[in-house]
Design a protein around this motif. Structure first.
Motif, PDB file in Angstrom:
ATOM      1  N   ALA A  52    -150.708  77.499 -34.388  1.00 14.04           N
ATOM      2  CA  ALA A  52    -150.546  77.509 -35.847  1.00 14.04           C
ATOM      3  C   ALA A  52    -149.552  78.574 -36.302  1.00 14.04           C
ATOM      4  N   ALA A  61    -147.803  79.942 -41.787  1.00 16.41           N
ATOM      5  CA  ALA A  61    -148.066  79.549 -43.175  1.00 16.41           C
ATOM      6  C   ALA A  61    -146.968  80.010 -44.119  1.00 16.41           C
ATOM      7  N   ASP A 108    -154.659  81.217 -45.051  1.00 19.04           N
ATOM      8  CA  ASP A 108    -154.785  80.710 -43.682  1.00 19.04           C
ATOM      9  C   ASP A 108    -155.343  81.717 -42.675  1.00 19.04           C
ATOM     10  N   TRP A 140    -155.501  74.013 -38.939  1.00 21.39           N
ATOM     11  CA  TRP A 140    -154.382  74.219 -39.866  1.00 21.39           C
ATOM     12  C   TRP A 140    -153.146  73.431 -39.407  1.00 21.39           C
ATOM     13  N   ARG A 143    -151.351  70.602 -41.589  1.00 18.34           N
ATOM     14  CA  ARG A 143    -149.942  70.746 -41.996  1.00 18.34           C
ATOM     15  C   ARG A 143    -149.146  69.496 -41.590  1.00 18.34           C
ATOM     16  N   ARG A 178    -152.073  70.289 -45.886  1.00 15.88           N
ATOM     17  CA  ARG A 178    -152.136  71.736 -46.069  1.00 15.88           C
ATOM     18  C   ARG A 178    -150.727  72.305 -46.181  1.00 15.88           C
TER      19      ARG A 178
END
Lengths: 173, 528
Positions: free
Chosen positions: B420, B348, B311, B457, B461, B466
């Motif tokens: 993110a 992430a 990511d 992202w 998600r 993702r």
């Protein structure tokens, strides 16, 4: 599917981009010199005279040198600077001392200069000194020149051909 | 001073870009693809240039006639290709300058991003000579002017013994060899260096946008094509060294420095060009200098899953062989020189879950200045103040300066460097634990994320595309996403609250009693 409003918006953006690109790719026009002017260029590469006289090498001196370096005369490498003057219609336009090029000052003196001047007839006087003398000049040329609008009038110098040379027909020369 | 200039530019750009958002949609806004558009224009220049070269005579005495034949005898092909070649080159200058201006205004040139900024300057020093030598090859009056002025500019550098300008004194001084050298520079020399330069420029960027969307390419090419047909590029009268051109159609994109040689001196022009380039190149190191601490890996919490590597938008995290003797094969390692401290890697990381309560909340990777434990604490503190039936927790990135004003009896606000950075488990945490009836996620303008992939992202998600995914149990209608940039979100928030209220109270309680015990190892947490 893009709406009509979006398509119109995109059309406007692309058109504006294209118009901006197209316009400033050529406009506004540029005038390097005015339309009633000509360009006077004085440029040359000329080596001043050697700063001292050559002298004969004696037999003893020759014998001391390696065989491949023996030469009949010993000459100084350094050259005199070249002094040049240009007067147009009685007004001094250029007066410059040009050093010889090269690390040892043994190269040619070089000049490249240009002057936009009004088109028409002019009296030009050129002087050059390359011998290191303190007064007077080694070469000179006076002439009446006629310049057409937009003409590129080039003055060169070549000692082998008598000094200053005009690369365009000069009236009254 | 610099801050004011940037703020002013940002305001202007923001207004213009919103107009383009409306016309093109954020995902096709040309302002979001200025670098990619430049590369696209170079492709157009390359293809059209190859065509033009087929018919071009590389000699000072044949060049002009060959270009004239190309322009007039086959106007429908060669003429259009020549015009495309010129206009795409000009368009590239526009996109390059806008690209620079935008990166500067949006503060995307400092810290670890200095590399792309700094390596952009040599590209400019290649692009301009590339265009200038192209004009030279036509050998018309403009080429003559450029040749002489360029030679005069070069002659002030202590490189040549004889003035280069003497090559253009009279028609007799002209040499084909010099022309061949220029053709080589334009056709092969500079383009090769340019390709390497672009590669270098993008070296530190993960997933660089090299190609714009197809619709944008089609539209841009169409605009250049129409321009080429309506206003074809033409030569000026042939060069004649006995004359001095008095009127020149002038390309102000490539040649603005040339009139300065006439107005001032070549020395002054060099000073201006080199001085400006130096100042621009050194901008990343000019004050105000501020740098957030880079991401930090806590090895005993890192299971080496590699999601942070996947990511990171700046290639700042890499996976290397494990050094702590545990059973995991690899570990994440952060290069502090590349880390922008956006926190996307934290979002992430599967260990960055607020559900952990029995062990200290320290994820495998996190930002020292914005710890994930602090994010959970802020969430809890904000939610504790809320009351009512339409409580909303707003998570936003720091680009939106209006967020604090949204706080109220039913609205909590938590900010972070990039949206993110928020692990999806936080959304689950808020809804499942009934800390709020809805979660609103907000960030930069769509397509214009300050950290490149923050919006992408986050969207992926939430949509389950993702890893780490938002858990299925979270009702999606209780989540709102607003990618509006620095805008007042009050109207959007009010509308969302109405929707949340209409949904009624949360249907199930996945509260503390229902929460599974915290897992004992990072590996288990990752799969929990």
């Amino acid at each position: 599917m893009a709406s009509v409003g979006k398509l119109i918006g995109q059309g406007v953006a692309y058109t504006a981009f294209a118009v901006f690109t197209g316009v400033f790719a050529t406009l506004p026009t540029y005038h390097p010199i005015a339309q009633d002017q000509a360009l006077l260029k004085l440029s040359f590469t000329h080596a001043g005279q050697l700063i001292g006289e050559c002298r004969e090498m004696s037999a003893e001196e020759m014998a001391k040198l390696p065989p491949n370096m023996r030469r009949p005369k010993e000459c100084p490498r350094e050259r005199h600077p070249v002094h040049v003057e240009m007067v147009l219609d009685g007004q001094p336009l250029l007066s410059r001392q040009l050093k010889p090029t090269g690390l040892w000052g043994d190269g040619a003196s070089v000049l490249y200069t240009r002057y936009p001047v009004s088109a028409g007839t002019h009296q030009i006087e050129l002087r050059l000194r390359d011998s290191g003398r303190s007064e007077g000049f080694d070469y000179s040329r006076d002439a009446r020149i006629a310049l057409a609008p937009g003409q590129n009038f080039v003055i060169d110098f070549d000692a082998r051909h008598g000094g200053f040379r005009f690369h365009a027909p000069a009236a009254g020369d | 001073m610099l801050t004011w200039i940037k703020a002013g530019l940002r305001g202007v750009l923001d207004g213009v870009e919103r107009l383009f958002d409306a016309a093109f949609s954020p995902r096709h806004n040309p302002f979001n693809y200025l670098g990619a558009l430049t590369v696209f224009f170079f492709w157009v220049v390359l293809v059209s240039g190859i065509y033009v070269f087929i018919f071009f005579e590389t000699s000072i005495f044949g060049a002009y006639a060959s270009v004239e034949r190309l322009t007039h005898d086959q106007w429908y092909a060669g003429g259009i290709m020549r015009s495309l070649h010129r206009y795409a080159s000009d368009a590239a200058i526009i996109t390059i300058l806008l690209h620079m201006l935008r990166e500067f205004a949006k503060d995307r040139y400092r810290g670890p991003r200095w590399f792309s900024w700094f390596t952009g300057m040599p590209l400019l020093w290649m692009v301009f000579p590339l265009g200038i030598t192209g004009y030279w090859l036509v050998w018309d009056e403009l080429a003559q002017y450029i040749a002489i002025a360029s030679a005069e500019l070069m002659d002030v550098l202590p490189i040549f013994t004889d003035p280069m300008a003497r090559n253009f004194l009279t028609p007799a001084s002209l040499s084909d060899r010099f022309f061949t050298l220029l053709a080589f520079l334009h056709l092969i020399g500079i383009p090769i260096f340019l390709v390497f330069g672009i590669w270098f420029h993008l070296l530190r960027i993960s997933r660089p946008k090299v190609n714009p969307p197809r619709a944008l390419m089609t539209g841009s090419l169409g605009a250049m094509l129409v321009l080429s047909i309506v206003h074809p590029a033409l030569s000026q009268p042939p060069a004649d060294l006995n004359k001095v051109p008095t009127v020149l159609g002038f390309d102000w994109f490539y040649l603005p420095a040339y009139p300065l040689i006439d107005i001032t001196t070549p020395q002054m022009v060099w000073l201006l060009l080199v001085g400006t380039s130096l100042v621009i190149s050194l901008l990343p190191w000019l004050p105000p200098l501020r740098r957030a601490a880079p991401a930090r890996v806590t090895l005993d919490q890192c299971n080496g899953c590699g999601r942070c590597v996947e990511d990171c938008p700046f290639n700042a995290v890499t996976m290397l062989p494990r050094t702590d003797g545990t059973r995991y094969e690899k570990e994440a390692v952060v290069d502090p020189d590349l880390c922008t401290a956006c926190g996307i890697c934290v979002g992430a990381c599967p260990t960055a879950t607020p559900h952990r309560r029995k062990s200290e909340l320290v994820p495998g990777i996190e930002l020292p200045d914005s710890a994930i434990a602090a994010l959970r604490a802020a969430t809890l503190a904000e939610s504790a103040k809320l009351s009512g039936e339409a409580r909303v927790m707003v998570y936003g990135c720091e680009c939106n300066t209006h967020l604090a004003r949204l706080r109220g009896s039913q609205v909590g606000v938590v900010t972070m460097p990039c949206i993110a950075m928020l692990p999806p488990s936080f959304v689950d945490f808020v809804i499942a634990r009934r800390h709020a009836e809805g979660v609103l996620l907000t960030g930069c303008r769509d397509g214009d994320c300050q950290y490149r992939f923050g919006i992408d992202w986050t969207e992926q998600r939430i949509l389950g595309q993702r890893d780490p995914y938002l858990r299925q149990r979270v009702p999606r209608e209780r989540i709102d996403r607003q990618w509006t940039g620095d805008r007042d979100l009050a109207p959007a928030l009010a509308a969302f609250q109405s929707r949340v209220q209409a949904l009624g109270p949360l249907a199930h309680d996945d509260g503390p009693g229902a929460t599974p015990a915290p897992t004992s190892t990072p590996q288990e947490q990752a799969h929990g």
